[in-house]
Design a protein around this motif. Structure first.
Motif, short mmCIF file in Angstrom:
data_model
loop_
_atom_site.label_atom_id
_atom_site.label_comp_id
_atom_site.label_asym_id
_atom_site.label_seq_id
_atom_site.Cartn_x
_atom_site.Cartn_y
_atom_site.Cartn_z
N MET A 1 0.82 -1.18 0.00
CA MET A 1 0.00 0.00 0.00
C MET A 1 0.88 1.27 0.00
N ILE A 2 1.93 1.24 0.77
CA ILE A 2 2.84 2.39 0.84
C ILE A 2 3.48 2.63 -0.53
N GLU A 3 3.85 1.55 -1.20
CA GLU A 3 4.46 1.68 -2.54
C GLU A 3 3.47 2.29 -3.52
N ALA A 4 2.22 1.91 -3.45
CA ALA A 4 1.20 2.48 -4.33
C ALA A 4 1.03 3.98 -4.07
N ILE A 5 1.07 4.37 -2.83
CA ILE A 5 0.96 5.79 -2.48
C ILE A 5 2.16 6.56 -3.00
N ARG A 6 3.36 5.98 -2.85
CA ARG A 6 4.57 6.63 -3.36
C ARG A 6 4.51 6.79 -4.88
N ASP A 7 4.06 5.75 -5.57
CA ASP A 7 3.94 5.81 -7.02
C ASP A 7 2.95 6.91 -7.43
#
Length: 46
Positions: A1-7
């Motif tokens: 989820m954190i990676e999706a937010i960063r992207d």
């Protein structure tokens, strides 16, 4: 989820920068150059 937010944040930043460049071009603060001319300037002709 954190990676999706960063992207998503990276995408938003890219969009913001593109909109700023477009505004600069439209206002005359930045000028464009044709790709062909740029390639000639750097001795990269086809």
């Amino acid at each position: 989820m954190i990676e999706a937010i960063r992207d998503h944040l990276d995408d938003l930043e890219d969009l913001y920068l593109a909109e700023q460049r477009l505004a600069d071009i439209q206002s005359g603060q930045t000028q464009t150059i044709a790709l062909e001319e740029l390639m000639k300037l750097h001795d990269m002709e086809d």
